[in-house]
Design an enzyme around this catalytic site. Structure first.
Site, mmCIF file in Angstrom:
data_model
loop_
_atom_site.group_PDB
_atom_site.id
_atom_site.type_symbol
_atom_site.label_atom_id
_atom_site.label_comp_id
_atom_site.label_asym_id
_atom_site.label_seq_id
_atom_site.Cartn_x
_atom_site.Cartn_y
_atom_site.Cartn_z
ATOM 1 N N HIS A 69 0.838 -1.194 0.000
ATOM 2 C CA HIS A 69 0.000 0.000 0.000
ATOM 3 C C HIS A 69 0.872 1.242 0.000
ATOM 4 O O HIS A 69 2.033 1.197 0.400
ATOM 5 C CB HIS A 69 -0.930 0.003 1.218
ATOM 6 C CG HIS A 69 -0.185 -0.121 2.510
ATOM 7 N ND1 HIS A 69 0.280 -1.330 2.976
ATOM 8 C CD2 HIS A 69 0.193 0.804 3.415
ATOM 9 C CE1 HIS A 69 0.905 -1.135 4.132
ATOM 10 N NE2 HIS A 69 0.876 0.153 4.415
ATOM 11 N N ALA A 70 0.299 2.325 -0.476
ATOM 12 C CA ALA A 70 1.023 3.600 -0.529
ATOM 13 C C ALA A 70 0.021 4.733 -0.668
ATOM 14 O O ALA A 70 -1.154 4.514 -0.952
ATOM 15 C CB ALA A 70 1.996 3.607 -1.706
#
Length: 155
Positions: A69-70
């Site tokens: 995730h980012a």
């Protein structure tokens, strides 16, 4: 939060081709770009953010699950993709087990609280061994989506 609210059938890869950690992330990002969830010109920026996150510590959380995730200024809402690898991928997970289920998500940069909520809901869902078995046995993206949709929403 119910994962089916973040994913459509078109955001699920029931049989990933990748065999390596970053290759798997790239496959999922390219899948999202192909589905026009992100513009092609933002691909490298999004991949860079995901790789930067992975460089800090692996998102392989154990039990065959990874949650790369980012944050991105390119995302107006949470955008996610789910991939399943029958063979398993070395994600340098906490338990050193191969990863079979990958939930990749990108969160708008301004939505830090939503990021934590999404991460917690996904992690909680995948602690259930029965869910992991059902997902392993599913034969299609539609069936995988139905498994997610059948789960009660988590706060």
């Amino acid at each position: 939060m119910n994962l089916a609210n973040l994913l459509t059938v078109d955001q699920i890869i029931p049989s990933m081709g990748a065999s390596q950690h970053l290759e798997a992330i790239t496959e999922l990002v390219d899948f999202l770009v192909a589905g026009e969830y992100f513009a092609a010109e933002h691909r490298d920026e999004i991949l860079g953010a995901l790789q930067e996150r992975e460089d800090k510590i692996s998102t392989g959380i154990g039990s065959g699950v990874a949650i790369p995730h980012a944050f991105s200024e390119r995302a107006e809402r949470v955008v996610a993709a789910f991939g399943r690898s029958q063979e398993g991928i070395d994600f340098e997970s906490l338990d050193n087990a191969p990863v079979h289920f990958i939930v990749l998500f990108i969160v708008p940069k301004k939505e830090y609280h939503l990021h934590l909520k999404t991460l917690a809901a996904i992690a909680k869902l995948f602690t259930n061994r029965d869910i992991r078995k059902q997902l392993n046995d599913a034969v299609s993206a539609e069936e995988i989506h139905q498994i997610f949709a059948s789960r009660p929403a988590r706060a």
